[in-house]
Structures are given as C-alpha cells and as structure tokens.
Design an enzyme around this catalytic site. Structure first.
Site, PDB file in Angstrom:
ATOM      1  N   ASP A  92       1.031  -0.822   0.326  1.00 38.92           N
ATOM      2  CA  ASP A  92       0.434   0.284  -0.200  1.00 38.92           C
ATOM      3  C   ASP A  92       0.760   1.137   0.040  1.00 38.92           C
ATOM      4  O   ASP A  92       0.326   2.599   0.285  1.00 38.92           O
ATOM      5  CB  ASP A  92      -1.280  -0.095   1.433  1.00 38.92           C
ATOM      6  CG  ASP A  92      -2.456   0.329   0.848  1.00 38.92           C
ATOM      7  OD1 ASP A  92      -2.187   1.744  -0.172  1.00 38.92           O
ATOM      8  OD2 ASP A  92      -2.607   1.336   1.751  1.00 38.92           O
ATOM      9  N   HIS A 111       3.033  10.714   0.242  1.00 40.00           N
ATOM     10  CA  HIS A 111       2.965  11.795   0.063  1.00 40.00           C
ATOM     11  C   HIS A 111       4.327  12.854   0.157  1.00 40.00           C
ATOM     12  O   HIS A 111       5.365  13.045   0.645  1.00 40.00           O
ATOM     13  CB  HIS A 111       2.144  11.935   1.472  1.00 40.00           C
ATOM     14  CG  HIS A 111       0.728  11.373   1.256  1.00 40.00           C
ATOM     15  ND1 HIS A 111       0.169  11.569   0.460  1.00 40.00           N
ATOM     16  CD2 HIS A 111       0.512   9.921   2.051  1.00 40.00           C
ATOM     17  CE1 HIS A 111      -0.602  10.911   0.858  1.00 40.00           C
ATOM     18  NE2 HIS A 111      -1.133   9.532   1.376  1.00 40.00           N
TER      19      HIS A 111
HETATM   20 ZN   LIG Z   1      -7.164   1.363   0.254  1.00 40.66          ZN
END
Ligand SMILES: [Zn+2]
EC number: 3.5.2.3
Length: 430
Positions: A306, A310
């Site tokens: 995942d 950022h």
């Molecule tokens: Zn997700």
C-alpha cells in the site's frame, strides 16, 4: 544480453526448487538452470551467499501518476519498486484524473514502458471518479489491459453498486479488490477506536468499520461468484471472515501490509508521528498477531505495501489533518526478511509464495518460474547485509515511511525484468 548467475541459493516452490545452482539468462528468458553452468558470451555474476527468487510483485501501490506527481510519478515509483526488489507492481486508480477509462489505462502503460523500471499492471476503478455512483468503463479498460478493479481509498459504499461492479467484473473474468471502509461508521476517525483513540484524544476508526464491508463483500462474492480480493486487512475478526469464506470454497483472497504486520497502535505516541497515520489504522497487538497468523496459515495470500507517498506539507502538520498512508516499496522485503524469515517464522519458499507467486495469480498475469523457458524476472537478495532505513537512501520522492531509523538485515541487490537488469549491486540501472 546474457547473464550467468553463479552459485545462488535458488528458491522457487512452484518447481520445488531450493538449492545452490546457476541460472543462465539469455534473450529475456531463463535459458538454463543447473550446477556448474558456463556460457562464453554471458556476463558472470557471483551470487555466492545470495538468494535468487522469481521476481517479487507488489499488487497494491500508489504511483500517483497522472495528476499528483508532486508525491510520486511513474519514474520515481518504479525506481522505488526496483530498489526494493520488485519486478512488477499493480498501481491503484485513485489518481487525478481517476483511472476509470481506457485513456488513463493507456497513459500509465505507455509512461511505464517509457520511463519505468519495473512492469506496471494497471488496476482500474470500479466507479467513475471513485464516487460510487456510476460504473467505470470496465470493459473498455479490460480491452486496454486493466488487470483488476478497485475503488481503493474508499469502500464502494452502496451494496447494490458493489453488486453491479462484481457482476460486471465477472463478465470479464476479473477480480474485484475491496478497500473495506464503511464511511458512515468510520466518519472522520484517524486512529484505531479504543485505547488508542482515547489515549491520544483523537477520533476513532473502529475495527467494525472494516469488518462490516468484509462481511458484505464476502456475501456479494457468494451472490455473484466474482473473485474478491480483500485489501490491506487489519483485524482479527476480518481475518476470521476470510478464513471462513475460504473454507466455504468462495473465490476470496486477501492481502496484508508490512506496517500492519510489524507495527501496532502503541507505536503512535505523544510525538504524534503522522507517518504512522494510515488507512486502515494500525490496530491492537491482538489484531496484529491475528493478521500474522493469517499470513502464516495461508488465509492471507500476499504481502503488499500500500505504498502511499505524500509530500512533506501533507505530513508535516497536525495528526488529525495529515494525509493517510506510508511508503513501503523500499522497506517491505527487508522487513519481511528481518522479522519473519531470519527469525524462522517463515521460510524462503513461503516468502516467495506470498510476494511473487500468489500476487501474480490474484491479478491473473503469467507466472514466473525458475526453469528453462520462463521469462527472466528475477530478484537477487543478499540475506546478510545489515542496513538502516534512511530517507537519503530512498528512490521514492516521498519520505513518509514509518520505519525510518530501523535496522534491517537483508535486501535486494540485483533485479532483472525480462532479462534486463534494473538494479545492479543495489543501484538503479539507468
Ligand atoms: Zn486502501
């Protein structure tokens, strides 16, 4: 281009291989596997003490391209993947614009061919703009190469809409990946609801907000017969739901991330480290142990990162308003080797199953096996090298790893994609 990988411990459970031997790579394929090989025209690479596996694949990655290239782009994200030992990733569609039509699928594929350092499999969205209201152009995306569908970042909120998504995906034989989050129940929760939310004085994101949609989507899998893949599972009851669904014979698979396997909610202390703000949140130690048990007993099929890059300004702010997510591509293998393989909890064959074999099977791409004739997607691992996770070492544009400062043992040194080196001696091949 030909390479001869000498004296590697070669591990591939698909062909029941775990022994020290040589691999000859020629014209993008594995030409020969055996002991004492020689080849006049091949560059010889001494792999003594190293482990060679089928190329690792991460099927949950946010490349942020198109539209959010300030966080990551296809060039930087695929370099991070290669640096972490991966030969392929599957990228999520929550880009700007959303990957909800053939044009954006084509864009990602073309850019990946041009500037990428690993294979990029595109996952299209279930609904247009991830809004949960209108189906995406699923058939057109399949025709242009999309391998699966998800509204990752959101759960598909309506059960009726999710059913239509699954019925559609079924016509194309594609898997639906589900980010399980009941938004009405979760609301503005930012950390696990319970001790953690109370201790920190933050809004809670309850386990039930995830489990409700896991249960719902398993029911819809039963109704539609469509393969269902539960993304980033984090709770003990969620793992049990998947275990029961598998026992029933439903086509359900699941994934877990290193941060949910190796961190729990106690990691978030009064420093309010926003890099530990992830969605779903870090859960309790009991949940963490249950997810680990699920990985070990085969309930959970694969480890994914995942990878959620950022910018600094989205993380250098109050915890409540910081963006969700941490990066993972460059730490995943090292963490798994350090925490699970070196400790004897898992062997290399199981790691290969979780990080190379099952991910390909879930997104239905061709398997890579270490035998003559297979495409030469390979990961070479030095299992003894000790290193410290540092932002200076990242190929990713982003710094938001929850493991900065951790000392790990083992990492990829060389990666081959279709017989072409993308990583040599730990450095990206440009
Ligand atoms: Zn997700």
């Amino acid at each position: 281009m030909a390479f001869l990988l000498k004296n590697a411990r070669v591990v591939d459970p698909q062909v029941e291989l775990d022994e020290v031997c040589d691999i000859l790579v020629e014209d993008g394929k594995i030409a020969q596997v055996g002991k004492g090989l020689s080849a006049a025209n091949a560059e010889e690479i001494d792999c003594t003490g190293k482990v060679v596996t089928p190329g690792l694949v991460d099927i949950h990655v946010h490349l942020r391209d198109p539209g959010q290239e300030q966080k990551e782009d296809i060039a930087s994200g695929t370099r991070a993947a290669a640096h972490g030992g991966f030969t392929a990733v599957a990228c999520m569609p929550n880009t700007k614009p959303t990957i909800d039509n053939a044009i954006t699928v084509e864009y990602v594929q073309r850019m990946a061919e041009k500037v990428g350092k690993c294979r990029v499999h595109v996952v299209g969205s279930c609904t247009q703009g991830l809004a949960g209201e209108t189906l995406s152009e699923m058939g057109d995306m399949v025709r242009h190469g999309a391998v699966a569908f998800t509204d990752d970042g959101h759960g598909v909120q309506g059960a009726g809409m999710m059913r239509r998504v699954m019925d559609y995906a079924n016509q194309f034989g594609k898997v639906v990946m589900s980010h399980c989050q009941d938004e009405d129940l979760v609301g503005d929760g930012v950390v696990n609801e319970g001790v953690c939310s109370t201790r920190l004085g933050m809004l809670g994101w309850p386990a039930e907000g995830e489990e409700l949609q896991i249960a719902r989507d398993i029911a819809l899998c039963r109704l539609t017969g469509t393969p269902l893949h539960i993304q980033h599972i984090t709770t003990a009851r969620g793992v049990d739901l998947v275990r029961q669904a598998k026992a029933e014979g439903l086509p359900v698979t699941a994934e877990a991330t290193p941060h949910h396997l190796f961190l729990n909610e106690d990691a978030i202390d009064d420093t309010y480290n926003t890099y530990l703000k992830v969605n779903p949140p870090l859960r309790t130690e009991e949940d963490r142990l249950a997810v680990t048990a699920g990985v070990l007993d085969g309930t959970i099929d694969c480890i994914v990162t995942d990878h959620a890059p950022h910018t600094d300004w989205e993380k250098d702010c109050e915890f409540a308003i910081a963006a969700f997510g941490m990066t993972g591509l460059e730490t995943s293998l090292g963490l798994v080797l350090t925490q699970l393989v070196r400790t004897g909890v898992m062997d290399y064959a199981q790691m290969v199953q979780l990080m190379a074999v099952n991910p390909r099977s879930i997104i239905q791409v061709d398997p890579v096996t270490i035998q003559e004739g297979s495409v030469a997607d390979l990961t070479v691992i030095d299992p003894e090298v000790e290193w410290t996770v540092s932002v200076d070492d990242f190929c990713s544009k982003a710094k938001n790893s929850g493991f900065i400062g951790a000392t790990l043992t083992g990492r990829a040194t060389d990666v081959f994609v279709g017989g072409v080196p993308t990583l040599r001696n730990g450095a990206i091949v440009e």
